[in-house]
Design a protein around this motif. Structure first.
Motif, PDB file in Angstrom:
ATOM      1  N   THR A 217       0.834  -1.202   0.000  1.00  0.00           N
ATOM      2  CA  THR A 217       0.000   0.000   0.000  1.00  0.00           C
ATOM      3  C   THR A 217       0.865   1.246   0.000  1.00  0.00           C
ATOM      4  O   THR A 217       0.606   2.209  -0.737  1.00  0.00           O
ATOM      5  CB  THR A 217      -0.930   0.001   1.227  1.00  0.00           C
ATOM      6  OG1 THR A 217      -1.730  -1.186   1.217  1.00  0.00           O
ATOM      7  CG2 THR A 217      -1.843   1.221   1.213  1.00  0.00           C
ATOM      8  N   ALA A 218       1.910   1.249   0.817  1.00  0.00           N
ATOM      9  CA  ALA A 218       2.830   2.389   0.842  1.00  0.00           C
ATOM     10  C   ALA A 218       3.534   2.546  -0.504  1.00  0.00           C
ATOM     11  O   ALA A 218       3.767   3.670  -0.975  1.00  0.00           O
ATOM     12  CB  ALA A 218       3.857   2.199   1.958  1.00  0.00           C
ATOM     13  N   THR A 219       3.855   1.423  -1.141  1.00  0.00           N
ATOM     14  CA  THR A 219       4.495   1.467  -2.458  1.00  0.00           C
ATOM     15  C   THR A 219       3.592   2.130  -3.493  1.00  0.00           C
ATOM     16  O   THR A 219       4.050   2.889  -4.344  1.00  0.00           O
ATOM     17  CB  THR A 219       4.868   0.050  -2.914  1.00  0.00           C
ATOM     18  OG1 THR A 219       5.743  -0.537  -1.956  1.00  0.00           O
ATOM     19  CG2 THR A 219       5.539   0.071  -4.280  1.00  0.00           C
ATOM     20  N   ALA A 347      -5.354  -3.306  -7.760  1.00  0.00           N
ATOM     21  CA  ALA A 347      -5.036  -2.904  -6.381  1.00  0.00           C
ATOM     22  C   ALA A 347      -6.031  -1.875  -5.868  1.00  0.00           C
ATOM     23  O   ALA A 347      -5.687  -1.014  -5.071  1.00  0.00           O
ATOM     24  CB  ALA A 347      -3.619  -2.333  -6.332  1.00  0.00           C
ATOM     25  N   ARG A 348      -7.278  -1.982  -6.294  1.00  0.00           N
ATOM     26  CA  ARG A 348      -8.253  -0.959  -5.938  1.00  0.00           C
ATOM     27  C   ARG A 348      -8.529  -0.906  -4.432  1.00  0.00           C
ATOM     28  O   ARG A 348      -8.749   0.166  -3.882  1.00  0.00           O
ATOM     29  CB  ARG A 348      -9.551  -1.188  -6.706  1.00  0.00           C
ATOM     30  CG  ARG A 348      -9.438  -0.683  -8.140  1.00  0.00           C
ATOM     31  CD  ARG A 348     -10.673  -0.958  -8.957  1.00  0.00           C
ATOM     32  NE  ARG A 348     -10.515  -0.421 -10.304  1.00  0.00           N
ATOM     33  CZ  ARG A 348     -11.174  -0.863 -11.356  1.00  0.00           C
ATOM     34  NH1 ARG A 348     -12.030  -1.860 -11.234  1.00  0.00           N
ATOM     35  NH2 ARG A 348     -10.989  -0.324 -12.545  1.00  0.00           N
ATOM     36  N   ASN A 352      -7.897   2.443  -2.439  1.00  0.00           N
ATOM     37  CA  ASN A 352      -9.002   3.034  -1.690  1.00  0.00           C
ATOM     38  C   ASN A 352      -8.615   3.238  -0.230  1.00  0.00           C
ATOM     39  O   ASN A 352      -8.951   4.256   0.385  1.00  0.00           O
ATOM     40  CB  ASN A 352     -10.225   2.120  -1.793  1.00  0.00           C
ATOM     41  CG  ASN A 352     -11.494   2.797  -1.317  1.00  0.00           C
ATOM     42  OD1 ASN A 352     -11.793   3.922  -1.696  1.00  0.00           O
ATOM     43  ND2 ASN A 352     -12.243   2.114  -0.465  1.00  0.00           N
ATOM     44  N   SER A 353      -7.904   2.264   0.323  1.00  0.00           N
ATOM     45  CA  SER A 353      -7.454   2.354   1.712  1.00  0.00           C
ATOM     46  C   SER A 353      -6.576   3.581   1.922  1.00  0.00           C
ATOM     47  O   SER A 353      -6.785   4.366   2.860  1.00  0.00           O
ATOM     48  CB  SER A 353      -6.694   1.081   2.091  1.00  0.00           C
ATOM     49  OG  SER A 353      -6.092   1.203   3.359  1.00  0.00           O
ATOM     50  N   ALA A 354      -5.597   3.774   1.047  1.00  0.00           N
ATOM     51  CA  ALA A 354      -4.685   4.917   1.176  1.00  0.00           C
ATOM     52  C   ALA A 354      -5.413   6.236   0.949  1.00  0.00           C
ATOM     53  O   ALA A 354      -5.192   7.224   1.672  1.00  0.00           O
ATOM     54  CB  ALA A 354      -3.534   4.775   0.184  1.00  0.00           C
TER      55      ALA A 354
END
Length: 413
Positions: A217-219, A347-348, A352-354
């Protein structure tokens, strides 16, 4: 691999389903569940005046309740929602709703403000169930009907946001603020049982270790500048939105208007106008107008606070400001989601999380700064703060072409 096992699951639900592949009752249940869980984030907004008096705390301290709840939601988005890719979803939803129920009971029985804060932090974190249910609905739907089904579930989520403040005001006026939390706990427990019975099992879509999911996610944030940009845009807008709705109850219940909690709740219904802009915002995004409409929305939000500044003496102006602000925030949210979801279709959930974690952090900051501004300078200080935030977004918006060059609707937004 594991995705295919996840994709096979819907067949168990669709054998007797309508043409779009998912039974209507299941879509309705997912919509109601999304609305009920996200409503937990907003119940406290019209109660702040009452809680301030009950616990003998300052206006700024009361405002920390909204801040802490939103911080909890950010924590849940960052650390719990990614578990939806790693664990069986039905079981995860059941566990999260059970924890939410217990936290709401603790909030309703709170003997002091710190206990209420702790319970709200936990319930805020686990209320991210709504952000697990929407992708769940997308995974159940066939390709040709996915947008329609997700749209219906999202409409339930939006309805929960819009009606939560009114419902909270009505219940608290009739039965007291504790019943707001205890009643929500009962409904959440019933919802947990209903979803456990109704939802099909849904296998994990990845088997990579949990810390790898978080790292990826950070990537994504580093890989896609548009993700961070749209997140910061929405953080400014949601910060302004939160500053307004966290403090407007103090104005309405104050010496000029003397509104009851019910009156505050009825006033909150003007936010329903924000829903009317949603189809138009989606249409504008589909026609490549994302950048231009975003700039207009930032300007409209700043204008809303100019109206609100004069609204300290006029409920009509306050209501007009609320309508314009809610429409502007809803527009940039839909434009932002449209942009973010195109960055990486595989990677939706993590995108969305980020995205949501970023702008809810802005909302938490806006709630706290709004309470501090109100204590320091009254409603006028809040309107100045609220206008500054979208103006900052507008200034950042002017750098899009210079910093990202080509294709603004994809890379820059």
């Amino acid at each position: 691999m594991s995705q295919s096992s996840g994709a096979r699951t819907p067949s168990k639900v669709t054998s007797a389903a309508p043409a779009h592949g998912v039974p209507g009752w299941l879509i309705a249940l997912l919509a109601v569940a999304s609305g009920m869980t996200v409503a937990n984030l907003y119940y406290a907004q019209p109660l702040l005046s009452s809680l301030r008096d009950v616990f003998h705390i300052s206006t700024a301290t009361a405002g920390t309740l909204i801040t802490v709840t939103q911080v909890g939601y950010v924590i849940g988005m960052l650390f719990l929602v990614p578990l939806g890719d790693r664990l069986e979803k039905r079981g995860l939803i059941t566990v999260l709703l059970t924890v939410t129920t217990l936290a709401l009971v603790a909030a309703g029985l709170a003997t002091g403000f710190p206990m209420l804060l702790a319970a709200s932090l936990i319930s805020g974190a686990t209320s991210v169930v709504a952000q697990i249910l929407v992708p769940f609905a997308a995974s159940l739907a066939p390709d040709h009907a996915r947008g329609r089904i997700v749209g219906r579930v999202m409409s339930g989520l939006l309805t929960g946001v819009l009606l939560s403040r009114t419902l909270s005001s009505l219940v608290s006026d009739v039965a007291g603020w504790r019943v707001v939390y205890l009643g929500s706990a009962v409904l959440t427990a019933l919802l947990a049982v209903a979803l456990r019975v109704a939802l099909p099992k849904h296998a994990p879509t990845t088997s990579v270790p949990y810390h790898h999911v978080l790292r990826s996610t950070a990537t994504l944030v580093r890989r896609h500048p548009a993700l961070l940009r749209r997140g910061l845009y929405q953080a400014a807008m949601f910060g302004a939105f939160s500053a307004f709705w966290t403090t407007v109850s103090y104005v309405l219940t104050g010496p000029r208007f003397h509104y009851s909690p019910v009156g505050v709740g009825i006033f909150a219904l003007v936010g329903a106008a924000g829903a009317a802009i949603a189809p138009l915002a989606g249409h504008w995004a589909d026609h490549g107008l994302t950048r231009r409409v975003s700039g207009a929305a930032f300007a409209a939000a700043a204008l809303a606070f100019a109206l609100a500044g004069f609204g300290g003496h006029s409920v009509a102006l306050l209501a007009l400001a609320a309508v314009v602000l809610d429409m502007a925030v809803q527009t940039t949210l839909i434009l932002g989601q449209h942009t973010v979801y195109q960055l990486d279709p595989d990677a939706r959930a993590r995108l969305n999380s980020a995205f949501i974690a970023t702008f809810f952090l802005g909302g938490a900051l806006g709630s706290q700064l709004g309470s501090i501004a109100y204590r320091a300078g009254g409603w006028g200080a809040v309107t100045v703060l609220g206008a500054v935030l979208p103006v900052l977004a507008l200034l950042y918006w002017t750098t899009e072409h210079r910093r990202t060059g080509r294709t603004p609707d994809h890379d820059a937004e």
